[in-house]
Design a protein around this motif. Structure first.
Motif: not given
Length: 193
Positions: A48-64
């Motif tokens: 529940d903590h590991l995935l959101p922290m990875l997702l913040i990076g993924l989301w940022s890298a793919t969209l901005t």
């Protein structure tokens, strides 16, 4: 990658992630965890903590282009939330909001919705406040909080690296990762309410 392959991959990730649910919040016994190593490992032990922290990076890298803005906002507010919790402040519905962060971040990654960097940072900061509150209630001392911040920054970095690599290879891989994360988050949200 075909749609059928993407679906299989997504479901596989979701199934693989389910056993890790039992590891979440190892410090929930009220004992508190001290030291740099305890703080560093803490974000790594619960999906529940590991995935959101990875997702913040993924989301940022793919969209901005300003990939560091949302991760930096997350790390800063994670520390604020942890310090507030360490001081005795409690936030309402911490666990449901954490699960919701996984659902929404996964959905945003899957949808590949372009947001301004400031809006991405604001959403990341909001979710980080709740993640920090959960960590701060379990970790004790500045060393443990420093370890938590370091591990979070590392997870964001891994997410950024993976997001940039995935973006170059296929638009479907980030979407599949987002769908899988949302499914895991939905399971967590169901169990949290």
């Amino acid at each position: 990658m075909t749609k059928k392959s993407a679906l299989r991959f997504t479901l596989g990730l979701a199934v693989l992630g389910l056993p890790a649910l039992a590891l979440a919040h190892v410090g929930g016994d009220g004992a508190g965890h001290h030291g740099l190593a305890a703080g560093f490992t803490h974000p790594l032990t619960g999906i529940d903590h590991l995935l959101p922290m990875l997702l913040i990076g993924l989301w940022s890298a793919t969209l901005t282009r300003r990939v560091w803005v949302a991760p930096l906002a997350f790390v800063a507010m994670l520390l604020v939330g942890a310090l507030l919790a360490s001081a005795g402040m409690t936030l309402p519905a911490v666990e449901p909001v954490i699960a919701l962060s996984l659902v929404l971040l996964g959905a945003l990654l899957a949808a590949r919705t372009a947001w301004p960097a400031a809006a991405m940072a604001a959403l990341a900061a909001l979710f980080a406040l709740f993640h920090g509150a959960a960590h701060g209630a379990e970790l004790q001392g500045l060393e443990a909080l420093s370890g938590m911040v370091l591990a979070t920054a590392l997870l964001h970095g891994i997410g950024l690296f993976a997001g940039q690599a995935l973006r170059r290879h296929s638009a479907w891989w980030p979407r599949a990762a987002g769908i899988a994360a949302s499914l895991v988050g939905a399971v967590l949200l169901y169990s949290a309410v």
